[in-house]
Design an enzyme around this catalytic site. Sequence first.
Site, short mmCIF file in Angstrom:
data_model
loop_
_atom_site.label_atom_id
_atom_site.label_comp_id
_atom_site.label_asym_id
_atom_site.label_seq_id
_atom_site.Cartn_x
_atom_site.Cartn_y
_atom_site.Cartn_z
N ASP A 66 0.89 -1.19 0.05
CA ASP A 66 -0.21 0.17 0.07
C ASP A 66 0.70 1.17 -0.14
O ASP A 66 1.83 1.18 0.78
CB ASP A 66 -0.87 0.17 1.48
CG ASP A 66 -2.19 0.95 1.14
OD1 ASP A 66 -2.70 0.70 0.00
OD2 ASP A 66 -2.32 1.90 1.90
N TYR A 150 1.43 10.57 -9.24
CA TYR A 150 2.08 11.98 -8.61
C TYR A 150 3.62 12.26 -9.23
O TYR A 150 4.39 12.94 -9.12
CB TYR A 150 2.36 11.89 -7.26
CG TYR A 150 0.85 12.06 -6.50
CD1 TYR A 150 0.21 13.40 -6.57
CD2 TYR A 150 0.26 11.04 -6.15
CE1 TYR A 150 -1.12 13.25 -6.07
CE2 TYR A 150 -1.02 11.11 -5.44
CZ TYR A 150 -1.62 12.11 -5.55
OH TYR A 150 -2.90 12.46 -4.94
P1 IMP Z 1 -1.25 2.05 -4.52
O1 IMP Z 1 -1.67 1.77 -3.12
O2 IMP Z 1 0.04 1.42 -5.25
O3 IMP Z 1 -2.46 1.69 -5.08
O4 IMP Z 1 -0.82 3.58 -4.83
C1 IMP Z 1 -1.93 4.68 -4.32
C2 IMP Z 1 -1.86 6.02 -4.95
O5 IMP Z 1 -0.38 6.52 -4.42
C3 IMP Z 1 -1.49 5.95 -6.42
O6 IMP Z 1 -2.88 5.83 -6.95
C4 IMP Z 1 -0.68 7.05 -6.62
O7 IMP Z 1 -1.75 8.21 -6.72
C5 IMP Z 1 0.19 7.16 -5.58
N1 IMP Z 1 1.49 6.56 -6.01
C6 IMP Z 1 1.99 5.35 -5.14
N2 IMP Z 1 3.23 5.13 -5.71
C7 IMP Z 1 3.43 5.98 -6.46
C8 IMP Z 1 4.46 6.13 -7.39
O8 IMP Z 1 5.29 5.31 -7.48
N3 IMP Z 1 4.44 7.15 -8.28
C9 IMP Z 1 3.41 8.00 -8.34
N4 IMP Z 1 2.33 8.08 -7.74
C10 IMP Z 1 2.38 7.05 -6.67
#
Ligand code: IMP
Length: 195
Positions: A66, A150
């Site tokens: 996460d 981002y």
């Molecule tokens: P998740 O938990 O991997 O689904 O990420 C949650 C959210 O965090 C994503 O939808 C992005 O908005 C942001 N995020 C997480 N990792 C990255 C990254 O490596 N680059 C850019 N945004 C990120």
Amino acid sequence: MKLVLATHNPGKIREFSQMASGDDIELLPMPDDLDPEETGATFLENAIIKASAAAKATNLPAVADDSGLEIDALEGRPGIRSARYVPGSDADRRLKILEEMSEVPDGKRQAAFVCAMAFCSPDGAVLNTTEQRWHGTIGFEERGQNGFGYDPIFNLIGRDETSAMITNEEKNTLSHRGQAWREMLDFIRSAELPV
Ligand code: IMP
């Protein structure tokens, strides 16, 4: 060894598999009908919820991550709400951050991508966790076409580039997710789990 990665995102399965290419690990997606609600108050709680649910549903060991962006000047926002900080697209969320940060001077724009990861045995018990950070600063404008989320506003430390201006391979070596997955792989290798 078969391992469930608690995601429905094939891109994430590919990314994690590439980083584990020297290991005898086959990463499987979470069952289609499983969508655990991320009700945790922290990245780590949410990773544990997902890994535990995926393990119990499949009777296989499971790993979940996460992640999100924490910005010092915004008291840690968007944090665990990174994916849904404002309704709309990733571009809408980047614009919101640029607006909120418009008066914040150079030198006070520190941020970090955070990745929490949990590894559970088939009964859902937590065997290991890790949390890793990739430090950077928030830019004043978008730069670069690679990556997602981002990345176009996340400036790397000591370089005139954002994380949307580097290759996937380099991002994997530097990123919060890459660091966390390598640490988890070390644990999985050393734990001598039943195949
Ligand atoms: P998740 O938990 O991997 O689904 O990420 C949650 C959210 O965090 C994503 O939808 C992005 O908005 C942001 N995020 C997480 N990792 C990255 C990254 O490596 N680059 C850019 N945004 C990120």
